[in-house]
Design a protein around this motif. Sequence first.
Motif, PDB file in Angstrom:
ATOM      1  N   MET A  39       0.852  -1.190   0.000  1.00 56.72           N
ATOM      2  CA  MET A  39       0.000   0.000   0.000  1.00 56.72           C
ATOM      3  C   MET A  39       0.887   1.239   0.000  1.00 56.72           C
ATOM      4  O   MET A  39       1.836   1.302   0.773  1.00 56.72           O
ATOM      5  CB  MET A  39      -0.884  -0.020   1.249  1.00 56.72           C
ATOM      6  CG  MET A  39      -2.232   0.610   1.026  1.00 56.72           C
ATOM      7  SD  MET A  39      -3.255   0.551   2.495  1.00 56.72           S
ATOM      8  CE  MET A  39      -3.450  -1.218   2.709  1.00 56.72           C
TER       9      MET A  39
ATOM     10  N   GLY B 181      -3.425  -3.433  11.819  1.00 55.28           N
ATOM     11  CA  GLY B 181      -2.814  -2.151  12.164  1.00 55.28           C
ATOM     12  C   GLY B 181      -1.652  -2.367  13.121  1.00 55.28           C
ATOM     13  O   GLY B 181      -0.814  -3.244  12.913  1.00 55.28           O
TER      14      GLY B 181
ATOM     15  N   ILE C 155      -2.056  -9.621  10.848  1.00 61.27           N
ATOM     16  CA  ILE C 155      -1.519  -9.421   9.498  1.00 61.27           C
ATOM     17  C   ILE C 155      -1.939  -8.050   8.998  1.00 61.27           C
ATOM     18  O   ILE C 155      -3.121  -7.691   9.066  1.00 61.27           O
ATOM     19  CB  ILE C 155      -2.052 -10.524   8.546  1.00 61.27           C
ATOM     20  CG1 ILE C 155      -1.512 -11.888   8.982  1.00 61.27           C
ATOM     21  CG2 ILE C 155      -1.697 -10.219   7.099  1.00 61.27           C
ATOM     22  CD1 ILE C 155      -2.069 -13.056   8.200  1.00 61.27           C
TER      23      ILE C 155
ATOM     24  N   VAL D 122       0.749  -2.810   5.904  1.00 59.76           N
ATOM     25  CA  VAL D 122       1.633  -1.659   6.125  1.00 59.76           C
ATOM     26  C   VAL D 122       2.755  -2.026   7.104  1.00 59.76           C
ATOM     27  O   VAL D 122       2.517  -2.232   8.302  1.00 59.76           O
ATOM     28  CB  VAL D 122       0.818  -0.454   6.644  1.00 59.76           C
ATOM     29  CG1 VAL D 122       1.724   0.709   7.000  1.00 59.76           C
ATOM     30  CG2 VAL D 122      -0.208  -0.030   5.592  1.00 59.76           C
TER      31      VAL D 122
ATOM     32  N   GLY E 229      -6.128 -10.260   1.817  1.00 60.22           N
ATOM     33  CA  GLY E 229      -6.939 -10.792   0.727  1.00 60.22           C
ATOM     34  C   GLY E 229      -6.465 -12.160   0.267  1.00 60.22           C
ATOM     35  O   GLY E 229      -7.109 -12.794  -0.563  1.00 60.22           O
TER      36      GLY E 229
HETATM   37  C1  LIG Z   1      -8.914   1.282   9.723  1.00 63.77           C
HETATM   38  S1  LIG Z   1      -7.444   0.344   9.888  1.00 63.77           S
HETATM   39  C2  LIG Z   1      -7.864  -0.719  11.241  1.00 63.77           C
HETATM   40  C3  LIG Z   1      -6.667  -1.309  11.917  1.00 63.77           C
HETATM   41  C4  LIG Z   1      -6.950  -2.200  13.119  1.00 63.77           C
HETATM   42  N1  LIG Z   1      -7.775  -3.335  12.783  1.00 63.77           N
HETATM   43  C5  LIG Z   1      -7.603  -1.396  14.216  1.00 63.77           C
HETATM   44  O1  LIG Z   1      -8.824  -1.512  14.397  1.00 63.77           O
HETATM   45  O2  LIG Z   1      -6.885  -0.640  14.880  1.00 63.77           O
HETATM   46  C6  LIG Z   1      -7.481  -0.747   8.488  1.00 63.77           C
HETATM   47  C7  LIG Z   1      -6.201  -1.554   8.314  1.00 63.77           C
HETATM   48  O3  LIG Z   1      -6.348  -2.450   7.223  1.00 63.77           O
HETATM   49  C8  LIG Z   1      -5.072  -2.578   6.611  1.00 63.77           C
HETATM   50  N2  LIG Z   1      -5.226  -3.153   5.265  1.00 63.77           N
HETATM   51  C9  LIG Z   1      -5.892  -2.640   4.211  1.00 63.77           C
HETATM   52  N3  LIG Z   1      -5.831  -3.481   3.146  1.00 63.77           N
HETATM   53  C10 LIG Z   1      -5.105  -4.547   3.548  1.00 63.77           C
HETATM   54  C11 LIG Z   1      -4.706  -5.775   2.913  1.00 63.77           C
HETATM   55  N4  LIG Z   1      -5.051  -6.070   1.655  1.00 63.77           N
HETATM   56  N5  LIG Z   1      -3.988  -6.650   3.629  1.00 63.77           N
HETATM   57  C12 LIG Z   1      -3.622  -6.386   4.912  1.00 63.77           C
HETATM   58  N6  LIG Z   1      -3.972  -5.251   5.568  1.00 63.77           N
HETATM   59  C13 LIG Z   1      -4.712  -4.346   4.896  1.00 63.77           C
HETATM   60  C14 LIG Z   1      -4.544  -1.163   6.633  1.00 63.77           C
HETATM   61  O4  LIG Z   1      -3.148  -1.129   6.458  1.00 63.77           O
HETATM   62  C15 LIG Z   1      -4.983  -0.701   8.032  1.00 63.77           C
HETATM   63  O5  LIG Z   1      -4.000  -0.952   9.007  1.00 63.77           O
END
Ligand SMILES: C[S@@+](CC[C@H](N)C(=O)[O-])C[C@H]1O[C@@H](n2cnc3c(N)ncnc32)[C@H](O)[C@@H]1O
Length: 238
Positions: A1, A46, A66, A69, A94
Amino acid sequence: MDLPPEFLTLYSRLDRQGPGLPEDVTWALGRLGLTGALRVCDAGCGTGADTVTLAEALPEAQVEGIDAVAAFIEAGQARVAGLPNAALRVGDMGALEGPYDLIWSAGAIYFLGVTEGLRAWRAALAPGGVVAFSQGVFLGGDEPQAVRDFWAPEPGLTDREGLRAQVAEAGYEILDTRLLVGAPWAAYYGSVAREIAALREGASPAMTAVLDNSAREVELWQEAPERIAYELVLARPD
Ligand SMILES: C[S@@+](CC[C@H](N)C(=O)[O-])C[C@H]1O[C@@H](n2cnc3c(N)ncnc32)[C@H](O)[C@@H]1O
């Protein structure tokens, strides 16, 4: 990303990157009756706040956080260092392999799309495995402009009924739901506001732009805190 470094500087400092409280995790585990030597994934973890809660609540389980980022995973490593049953790694939620007894995903499935994400996770679930995810929803009725503006970055957002339809379309049955309004958002945006204030002094123009953008998000939430909601959905394949 591909995220700007200034964005990563702000959000890596946060305990979590979206709304949610430890009691939401423990509520889900209780409703699902999950205990014992399970394999759990925190998809889109996250900086790992829920990975820690899951690992502490399920001491016999193995919990894998997982996230795509690397900066978030790096920031979270210290939190899981003392937990023998938790690990964080960079990866694509995914393309999960599993098999997992629980895929937990707070505020992240919208990156894949609810239906697409649930479909992708089906093959990564162990027999009897379940998914718990939170996702923004419109509460319905005449939405104030602040609510529309708040959710503008998520153009596909629907209401609770629409979310049910997206889950059904993926071939999952909903076991229970919980609306997350107020407290989890207040805690999250309180932490965002604190870190914005801490980074203001001497901020570069690029950093200032990121801080202003996040401050606007906090203000929009503050204009309609009872109308901005996540729904936590517990679901299993039909
Ligand atoms: C809104 S944050 C929520 C993070 C955590 N779950 C929390 O509630 O604190 C969404 C997270 O999804 C991750 N993310 C988005 N697409 C992703 C992917 N294809 N694979 C892994 N992580 C992904 C982003 O990097 C981000 O850290």
